[in-house]
Design an enzyme around this catalytic site. Structure first.
Site, PDB file in Angstrom:
ATOM      1  N   HIS A  58       0.394   5.127  -7.567  1.00  0.00           N
ATOM      2  CA  HIS A  58       1.114   4.310  -6.518  1.00  0.00           C
ATOM      3  C   HIS A  58      -0.082   3.372  -5.818  1.00  0.00           C
ATOM      4  O   HIS A  58      -1.185   3.583  -5.867  1.00  0.00           O
ATOM      5  CB  HIS A  58       1.407   5.313  -5.343  1.00  0.00           C
ATOM      6  CG  HIS A  58       2.576   6.319  -5.698  1.00  0.00           C
ATOM      7  ND1 HIS A  58       3.754   5.752  -6.118  1.00  0.00           N
ATOM      8  CD2 HIS A  58       2.879   7.596  -5.656  1.00  0.00           C
ATOM      9  CE1 HIS A  58       4.583   6.633  -6.319  1.00  0.00           C
ATOM     10  NE2 HIS A  58       4.257   7.734  -6.274  1.00  0.00           N
ATOM     11  N   CYS A 118       2.197  -0.799  -7.362  1.00  0.00           N
ATOM     12  CA  CYS A 118       2.979  -1.638  -6.918  1.00  0.00           C
ATOM     13  C   CYS A 118       2.056  -2.562  -5.896  1.00  0.00           C
ATOM     14  O   CYS A 118       0.982  -2.197  -5.456  1.00  0.00           O
ATOM     15  CB  CYS A 118       3.951  -0.936  -5.902  1.00  0.00           C
ATOM     16  SG  CYS A 118       5.541  -0.683  -6.881  1.00  0.00           S
TER      17      CYS A 118
END
Length: 436
Positions: free
Chosen positions: A249, A299
């Site tokens: 992440h 991301c």
């Protein structure tokens, strides 16, 4: 940190580097909870005062909304009133003659203009129409003739010259893969189902490219830094290259060189700039002049790209699958209405030292999609392009092919993704392959 405070620091960066005394305020920033002990250690590891001041300012921009006022308070408590007043004014006021001043350089903001910093939150869970399949993901090569007219691809000669890096060592170098899948429940980050598929693909691919592959799974914040430090301390004299692949992440973390950060499974995020710095010419002398490659599947923010209309000749549409998920941090709860299973991954930005290339799975500020059954769009296409083209094409050309392929995929027939690279290589880079 608030955008206006970051901009004040950026406008006065040279003044701070010239006049700031980091040793006097480190303890104060630590006691106020602005910096961690690891960050203080990183600052104090720099040899010169200017380098320490530069690192302190870089790290300060990544901290919370109270970091700037705490910094001003520490400056006043340690007698650095001129700097405190300069930052307090925030309008380019001049330092007194006793403190040298440098002309201010105002870097362009890296973040998406629509993006504002939010607390870290877990992914969304959109979905696609099925797992990724190679036949549904064309890998266009805009620089090569069509397959019908290119029956036999010529081999190329590798040589160390002004044009090409030397890449004939055996093994060619070390490839470290950090694969974060299972996140602590307390950190509010969802598990990254499907990331093991990405890891397996990259492990096999870089072994085929004659790299010594080291795969690490579920690393906490401190362990990520430990692995990078261990990699930097190794003797790379016999190698020609070094590769780091991070599957995790990500979140926003603006730096003057590399914005973006990747999360450890315990929650805290390591700035991409810090990760690249471990291997730069100063911190890893045995890699000086050699290519250092970073591939980041994560991301860059919460924006979802719906694309724009083009003529039918411009694209060859390719739908995603039902198990697509985003490895990003959502901006608003309205996105939760999507009943898909694609996840977002993080983005980052890059430093100025030479011989570094950082490839990101998505454009800064936007989400990166991952299929829970077949892996991420980015890694799937990166693996396919390397398999098909490593024998004949250089890395930058192949990454352009990855960009083209990923840009043609749609999640739910609506959302798009655009990878990109920050390239500070000085020469062409050709991998070793069984066809060369």
């Amino acid at each position: 940190m608030d955008l206006k405070h970051r901009q004040i620091l950026q406008r006065n960066r040279l003044n701070l580097i010239t006049a700031l005394s980091p040793a006097d305020i480190c303890d104060g920033l630590l006691s106020k909870g602005v910096f961690t002990q690891d960050m203080i250690d990183e600052i104090q590891s720099k040899i010169t005062r200017r380098d320490q001041a530069r690192q302190l300012v870089i790290d300060l921009e990544t901290r919370g909304s109270q970091a700037f006022p705490a910094f001003l308070e520490c400056l006043r408590q340690t007698g650095q009133h001129a700097l405190a007043e300069l930052l307090q004014c925030g309008d380019g006021a001049r330092l007194p003659p006793s403190v040298p001043i440098q002309p201010s350089l105002i870097p362009l903001p890296v973040q998406n203009p629509k993006y504002t910093e939010k607390p870290d939150r877990p992914d969304f869970t959109p979905s696609r129409l099925g797992p990724l399949r190679p036949e549904r993901l064309p890998v266009p090569n805009p620089l090569s003739p069509s397959s019908e007219t290119q029956a036999v691809r010529p081999t190329r000669q590798r040589r160390d010259s002004i044009q090409c890096y030397k890449m004939d060592a055996s093994p060619c170098g070390i490839c470290l893969i950090i694969n974060n899948v299972d996140f602590d429940p307390d950190c509010d980050l969802k598990d990254r189902t499907g990331s093991d598929i990405d890891c397996d693909k990259m492990e096999k691919r870089f072994k085929a490219l004659n790299f010594e592959v080291i795969a690490k799974r579920n690393l906490k914040y401190k362990r990520i830094r430990h692995e990078m430090a261990s990699l930097a301390k190794r003797d790379h004299s016999a190698y020609d290259c070094c590769v780091v692949i991070i599957l995790s992440h990500g979140t926003e973390a603006n730096h003057n060189r590399f914005p973006g950060a990747v999360h450890g499974v315990d929650g805290p995020a390591v700035p991409v700039q810090l990760i690249t710095n471990y291997l730069n010419g100063q911190n890893c002398p045995s890699l000086q002049g050699k290519p250092k490659l970073f591939f980041i599947q994560a991301c860059g923010g919460g924006e979802k790209d719906t694309g724009f209309e083009v003529s039918p000749d411009e694209v060859e549409p390719s739908l995603g699958g039902i198990d697509d998920q985003m490895d990003a941090i959502p901006i608003s709860s309205s996105s939760d209405s999507l009943s898909t299973s694609d996840e977002l991954d993080a983005r980052a930005t890059l430093p100025t030292p030479s011989d570094i290339l950082v490839s990101y799975s998505t454009f800064p500020g936007y989400v990166s999609w991952r299929d829970t059954q077949a892996g991420s769009w980015y890694v799937e296409n990166l693996d396919c392009v390397l398999e098909e083209n490593a024998a004949t094409d250089d890395l930058v050309t192949m990454l352009m092919m990855v960009n083209a392929a990923v840009s043609q995929i749609s999640a739910k027939g609506l959302y798009k993704q655009m990878p990109g690279s920050f390239n500070f290589l000085r020469k062409l880079l050709y991998f070793q392959s069984s066809l060369s």
